[in-house]
Write a protein that holds these residues in place. Structure first.
Motif, mmCIF file in Angstrom:
data_model
loop_
_atom_site.group_PDB
_atom_site.id
_atom_site.type_symbol
_atom_site.label_atom_id
_atom_site.label_comp_id
_atom_site.label_asym_id
_atom_site.label_seq_id
_atom_site.Cartn_x
_atom_site.Cartn_y
_atom_site.Cartn_z
ATOM 1 N N SER A 80 0.841 -1.195 0.000
ATOM 2 C CA SER A 80 0.000 0.000 0.000
ATOM 3 C C SER A 80 0.877 1.246 0.000
ATOM 4 O O SER A 80 1.706 1.438 0.896
ATOM 5 N N VAL A 81 0.669 2.096 -1.017
ATOM 6 C CA VAL A 81 1.524 3.271 -1.217
ATOM 7 C C VAL A 81 0.657 4.521 -1.334
ATOM 8 O O VAL A 81 -0.287 4.553 -2.131
ATOM 9 N N GLY A 82 0.990 5.539 -0.555
ATOM 10 C CA GLY A 82 0.203 6.769 -0.572
ATOM 11 C C GLY A 82 0.801 7.871 -1.414
ATOM 12 O O GLY A 82 0.265 8.983 -1.457
ATOM 13 N N HIS A 83 1.928 7.598 -2.079
ATOM 14 C CA HIS A 83 2.567 8.615 -2.921
ATOM 15 C C HIS A 83 3.232 7.926 -4.115
ATOM 16 O O HIS A 83 3.409 6.700 -4.112
ATOM 17 N N LYS A 84 3.590 8.712 -5.096
ATOM 18 C CA LYS A 84 4.272 8.150 -6.255
ATOM 19 C C LYS A 84 5.689 7.756 -5.873
ATOM 20 O O LYS A 84 6.451 8.552 -5.314
ATOM 21 N N MET A 85 6.044 6.537 -6.185
ATOM 22 C CA MET A 85 7.378 6.048 -5.844
ATOM 23 C C MET A 85 8.399 6.435 -6.901
ATOM 24 O O MET A 85 8.097 6.418 -8.090
ATOM 25 N N ARG A 86 9.593 6.776 -6.437
ATOM 26 C CA ARG A 86 10.720 7.046 -7.327
ATOM 27 C C ARG A 86 11.777 5.968 -7.077
ATOM 28 O O ARG A 86 12.133 5.700 -5.937
ATOM 29 N N PHE A 87 12.271 5.375 -8.156
ATOM 30 C CA PHE A 87 13.261 4.311 -8.036
ATOM 31 C C PHE A 87 14.615 4.806 -8.548
ATOM 32 O O PHE A 87 14.695 5.443 -9.597
ATOM 33 N N ILE A 143 14.849 19.382 -2.134
ATOM 34 C CA ILE A 143 15.045 17.944 -1.944
ATOM 35 C C ILE A 143 14.499 17.486 -0.606
ATOM 36 O O ILE A 143 13.907 16.410 -0.488
ATOM 37 N N SER A 144 14.675 18.313 0.422
ATOM 38 C CA SER A 144 14.258 17.906 1.769
ATOM 39 C C SER A 144 12.753 17.722 1.888
ATOM 40 O O SER A 144 12.276 17.030 2.797
ATOM 41 N N LYS A 145 11.993 18.334 0.983
ATOM 42 C CA LYS A 145 10.533 18.222 1.040
ATOM 43 C C LYS A 145 10.014 16.983 0.307
ATOM 44 O O LYS A 145 8.833 16.659 0.383
ATOM 45 N N GLN A 146 10.900 16.320 -0.418
ATOM 46 C CA GLN A 146 10.490 15.150 -1.194
ATOM 47 C C GLN A 146 10.678 13.871 -0.384
ATOM 48 O O GLN A 146 11.533 13.802 0.503
ATOM 49 N N SER A 147 9.855 12.871 -0.675
ATOM 50 C CA SER A 147 10.031 11.569 -0.032
ATOM 51 C C SER A 147 11.287 10.907 -0.583
ATOM 52 O O SER A 147 11.696 11.152 -1.718
ATOM 53 N N ASP A 148 11.892 10.062 0.225
ATOM 54 C CA ASP A 148 13.119 9.398 -0.197
ATOM 55 C C ASP A 148 12.840 8.435 -1.347
ATOM 56 O O ASP A 148 11.793 7.780 -1.376
ATOM 57 N N PRO A 149 13.763 8.316 -2.278
ATOM 58 C CA PRO A 149 13.589 7.339 -3.363
ATOM 59 C C PRO A 149 13.800 5.920 -2.856
ATOM 60 O O PRO A 149 14.388 5.708 -1.790
ATOM 61 N N ILE A 150 13.308 4.947 -3.627
ATOM 62 C CA ILE A 150 13.571 3.545 -3.342
ATOM 63 C C ILE A 150 14.856 3.155 -4.055
ATOM 64 O O ILE A 150 14.972 3.310 -5.272
ATOM 65 N N PHE A 151 15.838 2.691 -3.301
ATOM 66 C CA PHE A 151 17.114 2.307 -3.893
ATOM 67 C C PHE A 151 17.066 0.849 -4.333
ATOM 68 O O PHE A 151 16.690 -0.034 -3.566
#
Length: 344
Positions: free
Chosen positions: A187-194, A226-234
């Motif tokens: 379950s994801v509440g935001h767009k994921m960045r990889f 950058i600090s306002k963005q969610s962390d990317p998935i590594f």
């Protein structure tokens, strides 16, 4: 029992140890208190995404292939060895109950003893209290639920499907791990960045350092963005498993009723296990000094220096740089604070 020190460090994780290293170099009388049973305990339940070359504290290099990725137990053991090598005065199983200041002296009450200190460094880090959404209480007892901070391995879970709520790096890694032999929903509440772990044979953190991204500070326009963005998935494992349908994505979890979980698109599922990858929140309710926290309960500081003379924070996300959140970045913040401690 009472103990007098020049500096008391609250928190025996990576930030507290880095601070202890610099205090030791300057022969300052200090103590470090930590509520864990063993140095490195927090890391034994965490996932590591940085190579060894970015996973060392000041004064001691993490052994092994610098381009390889350490395990969480390897990091935990490294922190334990670090504390022993520099003979840091650490008091474990010690939880701070209150922090006060009277007549320029800090009074710290713990479950074991009282400390009197001229200066205090709060190095409890960002992983303080696990956050669970209020509706988590509505799950039937027959559904096994656990926060990521309490997750160790798949054997904890019941047979059957699992829902991972939250898609930070810990949630992503757990979902990937569990997808090997069971049905997994994410379950994801935001767009994921990889982002890939490596580019052209080099760690992505090597590239971050090369282009100066790890040194971007919070007061710069880029840092604020950058600090306002969610962390990317590594890593790309999760992305591939989602594309293959081996992990099924669901939108934001909205509510729970018994064993039925409802999502933002009005869909519902029933699962036997729920893992809450919903993060942590700061808990500084024990700080009984005005002007230290803002209306949201977050620290008021500039590079870790608070408006209260002699009181500091260390180990905060974006304390000053993007790299402040990395085990290899906390040393720079600790070095900055030791200079302020020595000069004020």
């Amino acid at each position: 029992m009472r103990q007098n020190v020049d500096v008391l460090v609250i928190g025996a994780g990576q930030a507290g140890l880095a601070m202890g290293y610099y205090l030791k170099q300057h022969d300052i009388l200090f103590a470090i208190v930590g509520k864990e049973n063993r140095i490195g305990d927090v890391w034994r339940n965490r996932y590591v995404f940085t190579p060894r070359s970015f996973s060392s504290l000041p004064g001691m290099v993490l052994k092994g292939d610098p381009n390889g990725y350490p395990t969480k137990d390897e990091i935990a053991d490294y922190l334990e060895d670090y504390a022993q090598k520099f003979e840091l005065p650490i008091h474990l199983n010690t939880e701070v109950i209150s922090l006060q200041k009277e007549n320029e002296i800090f009074k710290v009450t713990t479950n074991h003893r009282r400390y009197m200190a001229n200066k205090v460094v709060i190095a409890t880090g960002p992983f303080q209290k696990p956050y669970l959404p209020p509706f988590a209480e509505s799950l039937y007892d027959q559904v096994y639920q656990v926060h990521t901070s309490g997750y160790l391995n798949p054997s904890q879970l019941q047979d059957g499907s699992v829902l991972v709520v939250g898609a930070g790096n810990s949630g992503a890694q757990i979902a990937v791990e569990l997808s090997e032999d069971r049905e997994v929903y994410l379950s994801v509440g935001h767009k994921m960045r990889f982002l890939p772990l490596e580019i052209m044979g080099k760690s992505i953190f090597w590239w971050f350092q090369k282009i100066g991204l790890l040194d971007v500070h919070i007061n710069s326009p880029l840092g604020r963005l950058i600090s306002k963005q969610s962390d990317p998935i590594f890593g790309k494992e999760l992305k591939h498993l989602l594309q293959e349908g081996k992990i099924k994505m669901k939108p934001k979890t909205e509510s729970v009723s018994g064993d039925v979980i409802s999502f933002a698109d009005n869909s519902q599922i029933q699962v036997q296990n729920v893992i809450w990858a919903t993060g942590f929140y700061f808990d500084y309710s024990w700080i009984q000094i005005p002007n230290v926290l803002d209306h949201r309960g977050k620290p008021v500081h500039q590079r870790g220096v608070t408006p209260v003379k002699g009181l500091y924070f260390l180990g905060l996300p974006w304390q000053y740089r993007r790299g402040s959140a990395l085990i290899g970045g906390v040393g720079a913040d600790a070095e900055y604070l030791i200079n302020d401690i020595l000069n004020h």
